[in-house]
Write a protein that holds these residues in place. Structure first.
Motif, short mmCIF file in Angstrom:
data_model
loop_
_atom_site.label_atom_id
_atom_site.label_comp_id
_atom_site.label_asym_id
_atom_site.label_seq_id
_atom_site.Cartn_x
_atom_site.Cartn_y
_atom_site.Cartn_z
N CYS A 130 -8.40 53.70 6.17
CA CYS A 130 -7.70 53.34 4.94
C CYS A 130 -8.66 52.68 3.94
O CYS A 130 -8.41 52.71 2.73
N PHE A 140 -9.23 49.58 3.27
CA PHE A 140 -8.65 48.48 2.50
C PHE A 140 -9.64 47.32 2.42
O PHE A 140 -10.52 47.17 3.26
N TRP A 157 -4.47 42.58 3.61
CA TRP A 157 -5.42 43.66 3.32
C TRP A 157 -5.00 44.28 2.00
O TRP A 157 -3.87 44.72 1.83
N ASN A 158 -5.93 44.34 1.06
CA ASN A 158 -5.62 44.87 -0.26
C ASN A 158 -5.99 46.34 -0.38
O ASN A 158 -7.09 46.75 0.00
N LYS A 159 -5.08 47.13 -0.90
CA LYS A 159 -5.31 48.56 -1.08
C LYS A 159 -6.33 48.79 -2.18
O LYS A 159 -6.39 48.06 -3.16
N ALA A 169 -8.53 54.48 -1.13
CA ALA A 169 -7.73 54.48 0.09
C ALA A 169 -7.40 55.91 0.53
O ALA A 169 -7.18 56.80 -0.29
N CYS A 218 -1.64 54.65 5.93
CA CYS A 218 -2.22 53.83 4.85
C CYS A 218 -1.18 53.57 3.77
O CYS A 218 -1.09 52.47 3.21
#
Length: 242
Positions: free
Chosen positions: A154, A156, A164-166, A170, A176
């Motif tokens: 993913c 992230f 966890w920041n997208k 991604a 995801c």
């Protein structure tokens, strides 16, 4: 002749035969009334133990003797893929049999997911002040790995074990897209979470089999000692022969 399969089948036939008297004793104990609280303590555990050993033995016999490969695979194996340079493992649902995959779908999965939410399934994750380097060296159990963090693919941005920041890069993987930092969402609807649950069940299954074979060894020793004692008791002392 496949010796390992035959040996495994023989061991499971033996444990199946051992389980029969255990189940019988458990049933008889449950029928006894007025035996007091102390006796009550041993009733259900004995019956459950016997049934558990019997079921595991039948699965082992089917897998080994009938050469049903997926049953044998469930019986013995499992495991995830370790991420390079870390102690983390990831689990893929496609690695498990169709039969197992179907057990974690629909209403069955809704029940499991509800347990994860209500029971705070991610409570054992590392503390929030854990750095990414420290996090990568953690050995998470299958449930934590599959349900409480996003997949590595993913990509992230790591903020903490719980956040966890997208990013724009991604992956399009459905897991995801399903990820959310909300503690009641996390990756509870991900295939990786389903795979983690299955893997945890397999680990528990293998531990039960270890106990089963340990029980065989213990009963074999007891039986041998009993046979020796019986033979000795059949021998007449020397003074009887005078």
């Amino acid at each position: 002749m496949n010796l390992p399969n035959n040996l495994l089948g023989l061991l499971n036939i033996l444990t199946f035969l051992i389980s029969i008297p255990i189940v019988v004793v458990g049933v008889q104990m449950n029928r006894v009334s007025g035996a007091g609280e102390c006796f009550e303590l041993f009733r259900k555990p004995v019956l459950i133990l016997g049934v558990l050993i019997m079921v595991m033995s039948i699965v082992g016999i089917i897998g080994a003797c009938c050469r049903v490969s997926w049953v044998l695979w469930i019986y013995l194996f499992g495991g995830g893929t370790r991420l390079p340079g870390t102690e983390l493992k990831e689990y893929k649902l496609s690695s498990y049999s169709d039969w197992l995959q179907n057990r974690v779908q629909g209403k069955s999965w809704d029940t499991v997911k509800n347990c994860l939410v209500v029971g705070d399934g991610c409570s054992e994750m590392p503390k929030n002040d854990t750095t990414l380097k420290e996090f990568n060296m953690k050995e998470l159990n299958p449930v934590m790995s599959g349900c409480c963090k996003p997949l590595a693919e993913c990509e992230f941005s790591y903020q903490s074990p719980a956040v966890w920041n997208k990013t724009k890069s991604a992956s399009s993987n459905s897991d995801c897209k399903a990820w959310d930092n909300n503690p009641k969402v996390k990756c509870f609807d991900c295939d990786s979470c389903r795979a983690g649950i299955l893997e945890q069940l397999l680990i528990t299954w293998r531990k039960a089999h270890f106990f089963k074979f340990a029980l065989i060894g213990f009963l074999s020793v007891i039986y041998s000692i009993g046979c020796c004692a019986f033979k000795d008791s059949r021998k007449k002392p020397d003074y009887w022969r005078q």
